[in-house]
Motif scaffolding. Structure first.
Motif, PDB file in Angstrom:
ATOM      1  N   ALA A 136       0.828  -1.381  -0.209  1.00  0.00           N
ATOM      2  CA  ALA A 136      -0.064  -0.025   0.181  1.00  0.00           C
ATOM      3  C   ALA A 136       0.992   1.397   0.092  1.00  0.00           C
ATOM      4  O   ALA A 136       0.695   2.248  -0.558  1.00  0.00           O
ATOM      5  CB  ALA A 136      -0.869   0.051   1.239  1.00  0.00           C
ATOM      6  N   GLU A 137       1.907   1.297   0.913  1.00  0.00           N
ATOM      7  CA  GLU A 137       3.121   2.616   0.738  1.00  0.00           C
ATOM      8  C   GLU A 137       3.529   2.552  -0.364  1.00  0.00           C
ATOM      9  O   GLU A 137       3.756   3.731  -0.899  1.00  0.00           O
ATOM     10  CB  GLU A 137       4.036   2.231   2.102  1.00  0.00           C
ATOM     11  CG  GLU A 137       3.104   2.423   3.450  1.00  0.00           C
ATOM     12  CD  GLU A 137       2.297   3.394   3.554  1.00  0.00           C
ATOM     13  OE1 GLU A 137       2.915   4.679   3.251  1.00  0.00           O
ATOM     14  OE2 GLU A 137       1.656   3.500   4.370  1.00  0.00           O
ATOM     15  N   MET A 138       3.823   1.701  -1.186  1.00  0.00           N
ATOM     16  CA  MET A 138       4.546   1.740  -2.510  1.00  0.00           C
ATOM     17  C   MET A 138       3.306   2.151  -3.491  1.00  0.00           C
ATOM     18  O   MET A 138       3.785   3.340  -4.232  1.00  0.00           O
ATOM     19  CB  MET A 138       4.813   0.482  -3.022  1.00  0.00           C
ATOM     20  CG  MET A 138       5.622   0.481  -4.492  1.00  0.00           C
ATOM     21  SD  MET A 138       4.628   0.260  -5.901  1.00  0.00           S
ATOM     22  CE  MET A 138       3.788  -1.484  -5.567  1.00  0.00           C
ATOM     23  N   LEU A 139       2.317   1.894  -3.423  1.00  0.00           N
ATOM     24  CA  LEU A 139       1.195   2.295  -4.286  1.00  0.00           C
ATOM     25  C   LEU A 139       0.931   3.601  -4.000  1.00  0.00           C
ATOM     26  O   LEU A 139       0.547   4.435  -5.094  1.00  0.00           O
ATOM     27  CB  LEU A 139      -0.135   1.250  -4.169  1.00  0.00           C
ATOM     28  CG  LEU A 139       0.005  -0.041  -4.840  1.00  0.00           C
ATOM     29  CD1 LEU A 139      -0.938  -1.082  -4.380  1.00  0.00           C
ATOM     30  CD2 LEU A 139       0.091   0.136  -6.434  1.00  0.00           C
ATOM     31  N   LYS A 140       0.719   3.979  -2.703  1.00  0.00           N
ATOM     32  CA  LYS A 140       0.509   5.587  -2.314  1.00  0.00           C
ATOM     33  C   LYS A 140       1.415   6.452  -3.324  1.00  0.00           C
ATOM     34  O   LYS A 140       1.271   7.655  -3.508  1.00  0.00           O
ATOM     35  CB  LYS A 140       0.610   5.686  -1.058  1.00  0.00           C
ATOM     36  CG  LYS A 140      -0.392   5.377  -0.311  1.00  0.00           C
ATOM     37  CD  LYS A 140      -0.681   5.356   1.381  1.00  0.00           C
ATOM     38  CE  LYS A 140      -1.527   4.628   1.954  1.00  0.00           C
ATOM     39  NZ  LYS A 140      -1.384   4.622   3.235  1.00  0.00           N
ATOM     40  N   GLY A 141       2.625   5.858  -3.472  1.00  0.00           N
ATOM     41  CA  GLY A 141       3.629   6.753  -3.984  1.00  0.00           C
ATOM     42  C   GLY A 141       3.588   6.782  -5.718  1.00  0.00           C
ATOM     43  O   GLY A 141       4.147   7.771  -6.475  1.00  0.00           O
ATOM     44  N   ILE A 142       3.021   5.765  -6.239  1.00  0.00           N
ATOM     45  CA  ILE A 142       2.817   5.874  -7.790  1.00  0.00           C
ATOM     46  C   ILE A 142       1.368   6.112  -8.238  1.00  0.00           C
ATOM     47  O   ILE A 142       1.355   6.677  -9.192  1.00  0.00           O
ATOM     48  CB  ILE A 142       3.375   4.630  -8.222  1.00  0.00           C
ATOM     49  CG1 ILE A 142       2.352   3.344  -8.036  1.00  0.00           C
ATOM     50  CG2 ILE A 142       4.699   4.201  -8.140  1.00  0.00           C
ATOM     51  CD1 ILE A 142       2.679   2.174  -8.705  1.00  0.00           C
ATOM     52  N   LEU A 143       0.627   6.024  -7.475  1.00  0.00           N
ATOM     53  CA  LEU A 143      -0.991   6.119  -7.859  1.00  0.00           C
ATOM     54  C   LEU A 143      -1.271   7.520  -8.338  1.00  0.00           C
ATOM     55  O   LEU A 143      -1.917   7.946  -9.203  1.00  0.00           O
ATOM     56  CB  LEU A 143      -2.015   5.689  -6.877  1.00  0.00           C
ATOM     57  CG  LEU A 143      -1.838   4.141  -7.022  1.00  0.00           C
ATOM     58  CD1 LEU A 143      -3.032   3.535  -5.839  1.00  0.00           C
ATOM     59  CD2 LEU A 143      -2.331   3.308  -8.292  1.00  0.00           C
ATOM     60  N   PRO A 144      -0.804   8.576  -7.264  1.00  0.00           N
ATOM     61  CA  PRO A 144      -1.250   9.997  -7.786  1.00  0.00           C
ATOM     62  C   PRO A 144      -0.500  10.395  -9.190  1.00  0.00           C
ATOM     63  O   PRO A 144      -1.243  11.039  -9.769  1.00  0.00           O
ATOM     64  CB  PRO A 144      -0.368  10.888  -6.753  1.00  0.00           C
ATOM     65  CG  PRO A 144      -0.270   9.862  -5.429  1.00  0.00           C
ATOM     66  CD  PRO A 144      -0.071   8.361  -6.212  1.00  0.00           C
ATOM     67  N   ARG A 145       0.229   9.616  -9.781  1.00  0.00           N
ATOM     68  CA  ARG A 145       0.964  10.206 -11.219  1.00  0.00           C
ATOM     69  C   ARG A 145       0.228   9.286 -12.076  1.00  0.00           C
ATOM     70  O   ARG A 145       0.285   9.438 -13.348  1.00  0.00           O
ATOM     71  CB  ARG A 145       2.394   9.635 -10.924  1.00  0.00           C
ATOM     72  CG  ARG A 145       3.258  10.532 -10.194  1.00  0.00           C
ATOM     73  CD  ARG A 145       4.598  10.297 -10.135  1.00  0.00           C
ATOM     74  NE  ARG A 145       4.898   9.058  -9.331  1.00  0.00           N
ATOM     75  CZ  ARG A 145       5.823   8.111  -9.471  1.00  0.00           C
ATOM     76  NH1 ARG A 145       6.847   8.345 -10.474  1.00  0.00           N
ATOM     77  NH2 ARG A 145       6.398   7.267  -8.811  1.00  0.00           N
ATOM     78  N   LEU A 146      -0.608   8.137 -11.643  1.00  0.00           N
ATOM     79  CA  LEU A 146      -1.419   7.369 -12.499  1.00  0.00           C
ATOM     80  C   LEU A 146      -2.891   7.726 -12.577  1.00  0.00           C
ATOM     81  O   LEU A 146      -3.445   7.545 -13.580  1.00  0.00           O
ATOM     82  CB  LEU A 146      -1.514   6.101 -12.201  1.00  0.00           C
ATOM     83  CG  LEU A 146       0.314   5.282 -12.474  1.00  0.00           C
ATOM     84  CD1 LEU A 146       0.470   3.789 -11.797  1.00  0.00           C
ATOM     85  CD2 LEU A 146       0.873   5.210 -13.878  1.00  0.00           C
ATOM     86  N   LEU A 147      -3.599   8.000 -11.670  1.00  0.00           N
ATOM     87  CA  LEU A 147      -4.700   8.309 -11.700  1.00  0.00           C
ATOM     88  C   LEU A 147      -5.540   9.604 -11.634  1.00  0.00           C
ATOM     89  O   LEU A 147      -4.726  10.454 -11.172  1.00  0.00           O
ATOM     90  CB  LEU A 147      -5.445   7.500 -10.226  1.00  0.00           C
ATOM     91  CG  LEU A 147      -5.139   6.153 -10.174  1.00  0.00           C
ATOM     92  CD1 LEU A 147      -5.602   5.643  -8.802  1.00  0.00           C
ATOM     93  CD2 LEU A 147      -5.244   5.237 -11.097  1.00  0.00           C
ATOM     94  N   PRO A 148      -6.589   9.664 -12.350  1.00  0.00           N
ATOM     95  CA  PRO A 148      -7.365  10.985 -12.531  1.00  0.00           C
ATOM     96  C   PRO A 148      -7.757  11.346 -10.905  1.00  0.00           C
ATOM     97  O   PRO A 148      -7.933  10.320 -10.235  1.00  0.00           O
ATOM     98  CB  PRO A 148      -8.404  10.821 -13.489  1.00  0.00           C
ATOM     99  CG  PRO A 148      -8.579   9.463 -13.659  1.00  0.00           C
ATOM    100  CD  PRO A 148      -7.061   8.728 -13.377  1.00  0.00           C
ATOM    101  N   ALA A 149      -8.032  12.565 -10.605  1.00  0.00           N
ATOM    102  CA  ALA A 149      -8.296  12.815  -9.367  1.00  0.00           C
ATOM    103  C   ALA A 149      -9.617  12.302  -8.828  1.00  0.00           C
ATOM    104  O   ALA A 149      -9.901  12.120  -7.692  1.00  0.00           O
ATOM    105  CB  ALA A 149      -8.334  14.499  -9.162  1.00  0.00           C
ATOM    106  N   GLU A 150     -10.470  12.158  -9.917  1.00  0.00           N
ATOM    107  CA  GLU A 150     -12.092  11.674  -9.568  1.00  0.00           C
ATOM    108  C   GLU A 150     -12.146  10.295  -9.040  1.00  0.00           C
ATOM    109  O   GLU A 150     -13.105   9.561  -8.625  1.00  0.00           O
ATOM    110  CB  GLU A 150     -12.888  11.954 -10.803  1.00  0.00           C
ATOM    111  CG  GLU A 150     -12.733  11.326 -11.862  1.00  0.00           C
ATOM    112  CD  GLU A 150     -11.844  11.836 -12.889  1.00  0.00           C
ATOM    113  OE1 GLU A 150     -11.513  11.650 -13.797  1.00  0.00           O
ATOM    114  OE2 GLU A 150     -11.051  13.169 -12.645  1.00  0.00           O
TER     115      GLU A 150
END
Length: 189
Positions: free
Chosen positions: A14-28
């Motif tokens: 989860a910690e790793m994903l928290k670092g990459i997801l903001p760069r991959l996912l739209p805000a909605e």
């Protein structure tokens, strides 16, 4: 509202994903993490947790480490559990080969930046770091390589934001994870 739900065997994922997801996912897109107490707990509770999720417009990613198991057997067992829930069409199963730390060994520049260890990226051309998914002891390798500075949860938190998401990571399973996230986005975005 759209949900992307990650069912994970451990907090470090989860910690790793928290670092990459903001760069991959739209805000909605709303991200939810369901973290289990290891792979046995994930396999034991997966069906119940998926069946219990009732939010519309949701997609799911199940991820666990391969460790010393057989990738195909593990993945097929998880897919069977997902199929029993009726949510197969909106679920992707990914196996980290062999461990989450393989993702980090595939991008030593991210480790260098996240843990502030100079010149670590130079070692990316060492044979074992060119194909980190083949290492059966990636966490031990990473611990040694960082002189003990890497710790599972805090290290994942520190390294995640630095991981390249452009497909250049030397870990094939990390790149497959990114493709799985992209596939799920196509279902809910």
């Amino acid at each position: 509202m759209s949900y992307l739900v990650f069912l994970l065997e451990e907090p470090s994922a989860a910690e790793m994903l928290k670092g990459i997801l903001p760069r991959l996912l739209p805000a909605e897109i709303t991200v939810k993490f369901i973290i289990f107490e290891g792979k046995q707990d994930l396999e034991k509770q997966l069906e119940r947790r998926l069946k219990g999720w009732n939010q519309p417009n949701s997609a799911f990613l199940v991820m666990r480490d391969k460790d010393s198991g057989d990738c195909l057997i593990i993945k097929n067992r998880l897919i069977e559990k997902v199929m029993a829930t009726g949510k197969r069409a909106s679920t992707v199963v990914r196996i980290a080969c062999a461990e989450l730390e393989s993702f980090y060994l595939g991008d030593l520049k991210a480790v260098e930046g996240g843990l502030n260890i100079p010149n670590l990226a130079k070692k990316q051309n060492v044979k074992k770091f060119r194909t980190p998914d083949l290492l059966s002891n990636a966490s031990e390798e990473l611990f040694k390589l960082t002189d003990g500075r890497y710790q599972k949860v805090s290290g994942s938190r520190d390294i995640g934001p630095h991981l390249k998401i452009d497909g250049s990571n030397q870990s094939h399973s990390f790149n497959v994870l990114l493709a799985g996230i992209d596939k799920l986005l196509g279902m809910i975005a």
